[in-house]
Enzyme design. Structure first.
Site, mmCIF file in Angstrom:
data_model
loop_
_atom_site.group_PDB
_atom_site.id
_atom_site.type_symbol
_atom_site.label_atom_id
_atom_site.label_comp_id
_atom_site.label_asym_id
_atom_site.label_seq_id
_atom_site.Cartn_x
_atom_site.Cartn_y
_atom_site.Cartn_z
ATOM 1 N N PHE A 1 -2.333 24.922 1.699
ATOM 2 C CA PHE A 1 -1.061 24.799 1.854
ATOM 3 C C PHE A 1 -0.098 23.930 2.354
ATOM 4 O O PHE A 1 0.886 23.219 2.300
ATOM 5 C CB PHE A 1 -0.522 25.500 1.452
ATOM 6 C CG PHE A 1 -0.773 26.603 -0.027
ATOM 7 C CD1 PHE A 1 -0.271 25.849 -1.313
ATOM 8 C CD2 PHE A 1 -1.294 27.541 0.690
ATOM 9 C CE1 PHE A 1 -1.334 26.791 -1.730
ATOM 10 C CE2 PHE A 1 -2.169 28.348 -1.077
ATOM 11 C CZ PHE A 1 -1.591 27.383 -2.332
ATOM 12 N N GLY B 1 14.103 9.675 -6.586
ATOM 13 C CA GLY B 1 14.211 9.122 -5.594
ATOM 14 C C GLY B 1 12.795 7.603 -6.465
ATOM 15 O O GLY B 1 12.711 8.088 -8.012
ATOM 16 N N LYS C 1 -3.529 26.861 -5.867
ATOM 17 C CA LYS C 1 -3.443 25.660 -5.531
ATOM 18 C C LYS C 1 -2.762 24.471 -6.048
ATOM 19 O O LYS C 1 -2.234 23.799 -6.391
ATOM 20 C CB LYS C 1 -4.366 25.502 -4.645
ATOM 21 C CG LYS C 1 -3.921 23.762 -4.291
ATOM 22 C CD LYS C 1 -3.441 23.505 -3.190
ATOM 23 C CE LYS C 1 -2.919 22.388 -2.740
ATOM 24 N NZ LYS C 1 -2.021 22.293 -1.573
ATOM 25 N N CYS D 1 -2.759 13.898 -3.336
ATOM 26 C CA CYS D 1 -2.585 15.360 -4.089
ATOM 27 C C CYS D 1 -2.126 15.620 -5.307
ATOM 28 O O CYS D 1 -2.362 16.067 -6.686
ATOM 29 C CB CYS D 1 -1.649 16.441 -2.518
ATOM 30 S SG CYS D 1 -3.001 16.915 -1.721
HETATM 31 N N1 LIG Z 1 -3.707 15.553 2.338
HETATM 32 C C1 LIG Z 1 -2.948 17.279 2.141
HETATM 33 O O1 LIG Z 1 -1.340 16.981 2.309
HETATM 34 C C2 LIG Z 1 -3.505 17.882 1.534
HETATM 35 C C3 LIG Z 1 -2.451 19.113 1.674
HETATM 36 C C4 LIG Z 1 -3.563 20.489 1.182
HETATM 37 C C5 LIG Z 1 -4.504 20.145 0.398
HETATM 38 N N2 LIG Z 1 -5.912 19.340 0.317
HETATM 39 C C6 LIG Z 1 -7.057 19.344 -0.162
HETATM 40 O O2 LIG Z 1 -7.997 19.396 0.735
HETATM 41 C C7 LIG Z 1 -8.865 18.726 0.957
HETATM 42 C C8 LIG Z 1 -9.276 17.024 2.696
HETATM 43 O O3 LIG Z 1 -7.700 16.451 1.711
HETATM 44 P P1 LIG Z 1 -7.265 15.377 3.175
HETATM 45 O O4 LIG Z 1 -6.399 14.736 2.578
HETATM 46 O O5 LIG Z 1 -7.753 15.814 4.440
HETATM 47 O O6 LIG Z 1 -9.197 14.034 2.351
HETATM 48 P P2 LIG Z 1 -8.727 13.261 3.888
HETATM 49 O O7 LIG Z 1 -9.331 11.776 2.707
HETATM 50 O O8 LIG Z 1 -8.206 12.829 4.703
HETATM 51 O O9 LIG Z 1 -10.342 13.791 4.858
HETATM 52 C C9 LIG Z 1 -11.691 13.988 4.354
HETATM 53 C C10 LIG Z 1 -12.686 13.872 5.458
HETATM 54 O O10 LIG Z 1 -14.153 14.603 4.600
HETATM 55 C C11 LIG Z 1 -14.619 14.065 5.360
HETATM 56 N N3 LIG Z 1 -16.046 14.562 4.334
HETATM 57 C C12 LIG Z 1 -16.698 13.756 2.889
HETATM 58 N N4 LIG Z 1 -17.621 14.031 2.400
HETATM 59 C C13 LIG Z 1 -17.948 14.609 3.909
HETATM 60 C C14 LIG Z 1 -18.949 15.922 4.139
HETATM 61 N N5 LIG Z 1 -20.765 15.686 2.905
HETATM 62 N N6 LIG Z 1 -19.242 17.075 4.987
HETATM 63 C C15 LIG Z 1 -18.214 16.447 5.736
HETATM 64 N N7 LIG Z 1 -17.064 16.296 6.075
HETATM 65 C C16 LIG Z 1 -17.346 15.257 4.781
HETATM 66 C C17 LIG Z 1 -14.404 12.170 5.406
HETATM 67 O O11 LIG Z 1 -15.278 11.721 5.808
HETATM 68 C C18 LIG Z 1 -12.736 12.393 5.187
HETATM 69 O O12 LIG Z 1 -13.171 11.793 7.051
HETATM 70 C C19 LIG Z 1 -8.441 17.762 -0.532
HETATM 71 O O13 LIG Z 1 -9.146 18.383 -1.658
HETATM 72 C C20 LIG Z 1 -7.083 17.820 -0.564
HETATM 73 O O14 LIG Z 1 -6.633 18.307 -2.205
HETATM 74 C C21 LIG Z 1 -5.109 18.108 1.029
#
Ligand SMILES: NC(=O)c1ccc[n+]([C@@H]2O[C@H](COP(=O)([O-])OP(=O)(O)OC[C@H]3O[C@@H](n4cnc5c(N)ncnc54)[C@H](O)[C@@H]3O)[C@@H](O)[C@H]2O)c1
Length: 445
Positions: free
Chosen positions: A155, A260, A211, A267
């Protein structure tokens, strides 16, 4: 404990660094080899306040390491976290290939029992599928290790990911496996001040859906306020006054009530699409409307600019402050600024763009385009512009010198997409000020 974190993105890297800081031996794996090479060489792949220093500190201490070898990570951890991206297409279908790739790697390479935790945002039922993929990969090599699969959605907020990882407001765990729950409780206990309230254990599907429901609620609050802002404009009311009045209601609360330029980021829109896809059988009505309000809202700033200058913007130059989807990040995914920029360019305007962190990512997305000038300081963007459009409320934009701005902007107009400016102060400097949902309280100068 030994932890493996698959995914070195905004969430994975923040989580890995904070777990290392808590004393765990963390191996962070990513398939993006240049990203891993950069991290090993001390280069941060993304902007997140405080994260660069924390990664440097934990790497130097030897508690945080990086690899592009999934097998090495699968063998390393007592707990293995999946934090890879799972994009949703336009119809909302979630691409789980990266998630299953991790599951296969664990099944292929793991030499002992273990706990695999889905931290990525994934549709209800995905953990069951992950378990099946692991079991299948184990069976193919005749291995009989027991790999439990739990759900632990994240989160944290981009822009305060380190803070949120150090002090989460709640930890949700989806599992019915007593050992898995005990191990995760041991991991998270030091992060919780009030476990009775913050530690929430449930079945896996409920944790997965929780989530999506959280993001859908946040998106709904924003679209609700943006719709109210339109009503306020018609009614001659000021949405900022309305916001304060309803935010003071304990049943409503003040968070996520800002009208805004629309929500963006990786997300909210993605998860809303996915939820609509998952919930098709449930005939969703509210969430499609939330998404539609947001899409329309992303054009609101353009409408205000066009309303002021007239339909054609040929010969006009607009300064745009803030490109990232929110302050304190370089993330441009689904950023409202992209819609504004495309619409302004299509109407013939020239643009002078600035963002404290997101310009490299914005440049990669937009390319070198006729009509765009990339500016290295906020004031440089104003120089030669007719008017200013504020899209992202970075701290650096909050207290500008409006007297100086009045000298620089030849048509003296500000379009405040986040309602951060006091319109009376802007107007006192001789600049017209438009906000979102501020009705007749904003005078044309
Ligand atoms: N960004 C946010 O604010 C946020 C907050 C809560 C939850 N999430 C969730 O968390 C997850 C990740 O989000 P993020 O923003 O960090 O994504 P991101 O795109 O910044 O990072 C994902 C990473 O995973 C890597 N990856 C892809 N396939 C892979 C594999 N097989 N093995 C290892 N690494 C691999 C990619 O190269 C990338 O670096 C998503 O499901 C997202 O919905 C994101």
């Amino acid at each position: 404990m030994k932890l493996a974190v698959f995914g070195a993105g905004y969430v994975g890297l923040s989580f890995a660094a904070c777990m290392a800081e808590a004393g765990h031996a963390v191996l962070c794996a990513d398939t993006d080899a240049p990203r891993i090479a950069g991290l090993r060489a001390g280069r941060m792949p993304l902007h997140e306040p405080g994260l660069g220093a924390l990664v440097a500190q934990e790497t130097a201490a030897g508690r945080l390491r990086f690899t592009d070898d999934a097998g090495e990570a699968a063998r390393h951890g007592d707990i293995l976290f999946i934090v890879v991206n799972a994009p949703a297409d336009a119809a909302g279908a979630v691409d789980l290939e990266a998630v299953f790739e991790v599951a296969r790697a664990v099944g292929r390479h793991r030499g002992r029992d273990g706990l695999l935790v889905c931290k990525s945002t994934l549709p209800a039922g995905t953990a069951d599928r992950v378990e099946a993929v692991v079991r299948d990969a184990l069976a193919r090599r005749g291995a009989t290790h027991r790999i439990a699969v739990a759900v632990n959605p994240e989160f944290l907020r981009e822009g305060s990911a380190v803070h949120d990882s150090r002090a989460p407001d709640r930890i949700v765990v989806g599992s019915s496996d007593a050992e898995a729950i005990a191990l995760l409780a041991q991991l998270y206990r030091p992060f919780l001040r009030d476990p009775a309230r913050q530690w929430l254990v449930m079945d896996r599907r409920s944790a997965e859906l929780a989530k999506y429901a959280a993001n859908a609620m946040l998106a709904t609050r924003i679209s609700f306020m943006n719709e109210m802002a339109r009503v306020a404009e018609q009614a001659g009311a000021d949405i900022e006054s309305v916001r304060r009045a309803i935010g003071a209601d304990a049943r409503i609360g003040p968070a996520f009530l800002q009208a805004g330029a629309g929500y963006g980021g990786s997300c909210l829109a993605k998860d809303l699409r996915a939820l609509r896809h998952v919930g098709e059988g449930a005939a969703l009505r509210l969430l499609p409307a939330v998404a539609a309000v947001n899409e329309a809202q992303k054009s609101r700033l353009f409408e205000l600019v066009a309303g002021h200058f007239g339909a054609t913007l040929a010969g006009r130059t607009l300064a745009v402050w803030g490109l990232a989807f929110k302050p304190d990040t370089d993330d441009m995914r689904d950023a409202p600024s992209l819609v504004l920029i495309e619409r302004l360019l299509a109407a013939g305007a020239r643009l002078r763009l600035h963002d404290p962190a997101a310009m490299p990512n914005a440049r990669a997305l937009l390319g070198e385009r006729e009509g765009i000038a990339w500016c290295d300081a906020p004031e440089a963007a104003l120089d030669g512009a007719d008017a200013l459009v504020l899209v992202t409320e970075w701290a650096a934009y909050r207290r500008p010198d409006f007297t100086r701005m009045a000298v620089l902007l030849s048509a003296r107009a500000v379009f405040d997409g986040r309602n951060v400016y006091d319109s009376a102060e802007v107007e006192a400097a001789g600049i017209a000020c438009y906000g979102i949902g501020r009705g007749r309280s904003v005078r044309r100068v």
